[in-house]
Motif scaffolding. Structure first.
Motif, PDB file in Angstrom:
ATOM      1  N   LEU A   1       0.845  -1.179   0.000  1.00  0.00           N
ATOM      2  CA  LEU A   1       0.000   0.000   0.000  1.00  0.00           C
ATOM      3  C   LEU A   1       0.886   1.236   0.000  1.00  0.00           C
ATOM      4  N   SER A   2       0.313   2.361  -0.366  1.00  0.00           N
ATOM      5  CA  SER A   2       1.086   3.596  -0.400  1.00  0.00           C
ATOM      6  C   SER A   2       0.253   4.731   0.171  1.00  0.00           C
ATOM      7  N   PHE A   3       0.955   5.740   0.696  1.00  0.00           N
ATOM      8  CA  PHE A   3       0.280   6.903   1.256  1.00  0.00           C
ATOM      9  C   PHE A   3       1.294   8.038   1.366  1.00  0.00           C
ATOM     10  N   THR A   4       0.782   9.217   1.625  1.00  0.00           N
ATOM     11  CA  THR A   4       1.645  10.385   1.715  1.00  0.00           C
ATOM     12  C   THR A   4       1.486  11.051   3.077  1.00  0.00           C
ATOM     13  N   LEU A   5       2.604  11.364   3.698  1.00  0.00           N
ATOM     14  CA  LEU A   5       2.635  12.153   4.929  1.00  0.00           C
ATOM     15  C   LEU A   5       2.978  13.605   4.567  1.00  0.00           C
TER      16      LEU A   5
ATOM     17  N   SER B   1      12.800  -3.177  -1.129  1.00  0.00           N
ATOM     18  CA  SER B   1      12.050  -4.230  -1.799  1.00  0.00           C
ATOM     19  C   SER B   1      10.665  -4.372  -1.179  1.00  0.00           C
ATOM     20  N   PHE B   2       9.894  -5.323  -1.650  1.00  0.00           N
ATOM     21  CA  PHE B   2       8.559  -5.555  -1.096  1.00  0.00           C
ATOM     22  C   PHE B   2       8.169  -7.011  -1.279  1.00  0.00           C
ATOM     23  N   GLY B   3       7.104  -7.411  -0.596  1.00  0.00           N
ATOM     24  CA  GLY B   3       6.562  -8.755  -0.759  1.00  0.00           C
ATOM     25  C   GLY B   3       7.134  -9.794   0.176  1.00  0.00           C
ATOM     26  N   GLY B   4       8.062  -9.424   1.064  1.00  0.00           N
ATOM     27  CA  GLY B   4       8.695 -10.398   1.937  1.00  0.00           C
ATOM     28  C   GLY B   4       7.900 -10.662   3.210  1.00  0.00           C
TER      29      GLY B   4
ATOM     30  N   THR C   1       8.314  -4.080   5.178  1.00  0.00           N
ATOM     31  CA  THR C   1       9.281  -3.066   4.794  1.00  0.00           C
ATOM     32  C   THR C   1       8.543  -1.796   4.396  1.00  0.00           C
ATOM     33  N   ALA C   2       9.251  -0.681   4.483  1.00  0.00           N
ATOM     34  CA  ALA C   2       8.685   0.592   4.035  1.00  0.00           C
ATOM     35  C   ALA C   2       9.834   1.507   3.654  1.00  0.00           C
ATOM     36  N   GLU C   3       9.529   2.473   2.807  1.00  0.00           N
ATOM     37  CA  GLU C   3      10.536   3.469   2.467  1.00  0.00           C
ATOM     38  C   GLU C   3       9.885   4.719   1.915  1.00  0.00           C
ATOM     39  N   ARG C   4      10.634   5.815   1.987  1.00  0.00           N
ATOM     40  CA  ARG C   4      10.235   7.062   1.346  1.00  0.00           C
ATOM     41  C   ARG C   4      10.761   7.002  -0.083  1.00  0.00           C
ATOM     42  N   ARG C   5       9.860   6.818  -1.026  1.00  0.00           N
ATOM     43  CA  ARG C   5      10.286   6.496  -2.388  1.00  0.00           C
ATOM     44  C   ARG C   5      11.024   7.641  -3.083  1.00  0.00           C
ATOM     45  N   ARG C   6      10.779   8.865  -2.687  1.00  0.00           N
ATOM     46  CA  ARG C   6      11.393   9.988  -3.385  1.00  0.00           C
ATOM     47  C   ARG C   6      12.915  10.010  -3.198  1.00  0.00           C
TER      48      ARG C   6
ATOM     49  N   ARG D   1       5.909   3.992   0.530  1.00  0.00           N
ATOM     50  CA  ARG D   1       5.423   2.695   0.070  1.00  0.00           C
ATOM     51  C   ARG D   1       5.682   1.694   1.183  1.00  0.00           C
ATOM     52  N   LEU D   2       4.647   0.986   1.589  1.00  0.00           N
ATOM     53  CA  LEU D   2       4.762   0.039   2.701  1.00  0.00           C
ATOM     54  C   LEU D   2       4.337  -1.348   2.241  1.00  0.00           C
ATOM     55  N   SER D   3       5.187  -2.312   2.477  1.00  0.00           N
ATOM     56  CA  SER D   3       4.910  -3.707   2.124  1.00  0.00           C
ATOM     57  C   SER D   3       4.636  -4.495   3.393  1.00  0.00           C
TER      58      SER D   3
END
Length: 376
Positions: free
Chosen positions: A302-306, A327-330, A334-339, A352-354
């Motif tokens: 899922l994804s969202f913006t702060l 990465s994702f799906g594990g 996991t999560a990261e600030r994609r920018r 983006r949060l997996s």
């Protein structure tokens, strides 16, 4: 019981296994071989390690059974998901051809675009949402779809796009990484190729780099196979064996992760600091209607913006059960600030949060606590 009639869990557990032989393992260990005994004339499938390997064969059969149960599908495994995507693009396109790519897809696609254009291939792009790629299909040789797209999680109508592309004489490849074969079957929706990174949820443990291409058309797949031979983008036997072993728990992992992702998305929907929340499984998500028509599961991402970059970074630092990783799906969230990568057209506070396989209550509580602690 026929293969097509099997439940998805049963199929995942048994996919690609050889016929049982007394005193032999149910899943043979990896075959480490650069070459094989080959007296006389060349015959048989296994001659040289860049061409074929018995461990690949078991995994390829297994993925084919998941991608298209009960049907004749050829699958080829690669060293990574990008190697698989590259094999489809560069085996099917020639100088003077046109290809349509998603403008909101995986952040390495701009590098792929530059290489295609260097070879004299026209590249057109359009966003995933609203089936926008329809508007740039005329005269194209190949359409690449990414649905859901990464990281924005928009969805397009794969069947509609595939029919339109075929009517114009174009082939269709669908990147199925986010959905996995248990979430979506692109070949059944009309695609010519289903491609994916097996690094993500397919194998699910964050310890294997792998990709694959599955397709029905023998001529098109022969070109993909030839490209693999030329470029040498092959996976190692140990990676193939680990991937096959991991398939046995695919349904268990996917169901747990999908259910928790929906719970987390519903919890985040109530937070005022969270905006632009996207998860195709939410009933009010813009992609939900189409996703529910072509997907059986909605994925673990899922994804969202702060509000700001600083808020997003404080949120990530405050998490205890979620690793800051790309990465994702594990099985570990996991999560990261994609920018931070610079390749995605998203706000500074975009996350983006997996969702992993942790207890749902624990994970939701950790995320909500981290949101509270980041508000300072």
């Amino acid at each position: 019981m026929s293969e097509a009639a099997m439940g998805e869990g049963t199929r995942a557990v048994r996919a690609g296994l050889p016929e049982p032989v007394k005193n032999e393992p149910t899943l043979p260990g990896p075959v480490f071989a650069a070459h094989f005994h080959l007296p006389g004339e060349v015959s048989g499938p296994y001659t040289y390690g860049r061409d074929e390997n018995p461990t690949w064969t078991h995994l390829e059969r297994a993925i084919g059974e998941l991608e298209s149960p009960g049907e004749d599908v050829e699958t080829l495994v690669f060293a990574s998901g990008l190697a698989a995507i590259g094999a489809v693009l560069f085996s099917q396109l020639r100088a003077g051809d046109a290809v349509v790519l998603p403008s909101d897809g995986y952040q390495v696609l701009p590098l792929v675009r530059a290489q295609l254009e260097a070879y004299g291939i026209e590249v057109r792009t359009a966003p995933t949402g609203g089936d926008a790629q329809l508007d740039v299909l005329d005269g194209a040789k190949l359409l690449l779809i990414e649905s859901p797209c990464n990281p924005g999680l928009d969805v397009c109508d794969i069947r509609r796009l595939a029919e339109a592309a075929h009517a114009r004489g174009a082939l269709v490849a669908v990147d199925n990484t986010l959905a996995t074969p248990l979430g979506q079957r692109p070949l059944a929706l009309g695609a010519d190729f289903s491609v994916a990174s097996g690094t993500k949820q397919l194998t699910g443990h964050g310890d294997v780099l792998l990709g694959y291409v599955a397709g029905r058309d023998a001529e098109a797949m022969a070109a993909v196979r030839r490209w693999r031979k030329i470029i040498g983008a092959i996976c190692g036997p140990m990676e193939a064996w680990l991937a096959h072993r991991s398939l046995a728990t695919l349904q268990l992992r996917v169901d747990r992760q999908n259910a928790t992702a929906l719970l987390l998305a519903e919890a985040l929907r109530e937070r005022p600091e969270v905006t632009a929340l996207r998860y195709p499984g939410l009933s009010d998500d813009p992609a939900h209607k189409i996703a529910s028509q072509q997907m059986r599961r909605f994925g673990s991402v899922l994804s969202f913006t702060l509000p700001t970059r600083a808020r997003a970074e404080r949120f990530l630092e405050s998490l205890r059960l979620v690793d800051d990783a790309t990465s994702f799906g594990g099985v570990r969230s996991t999560a990261e600030r994609r920018r931070r990568w610079g390749g995605d057209d998203v706000p500074d506070g975009f996350v983006r949060l997996s969702v992993g396989a942790e207890d749902p209550e624990d994970l939701v509580a950790d995320v909500l606590r981290a949101l509270d602690e980041s508000d300072r």
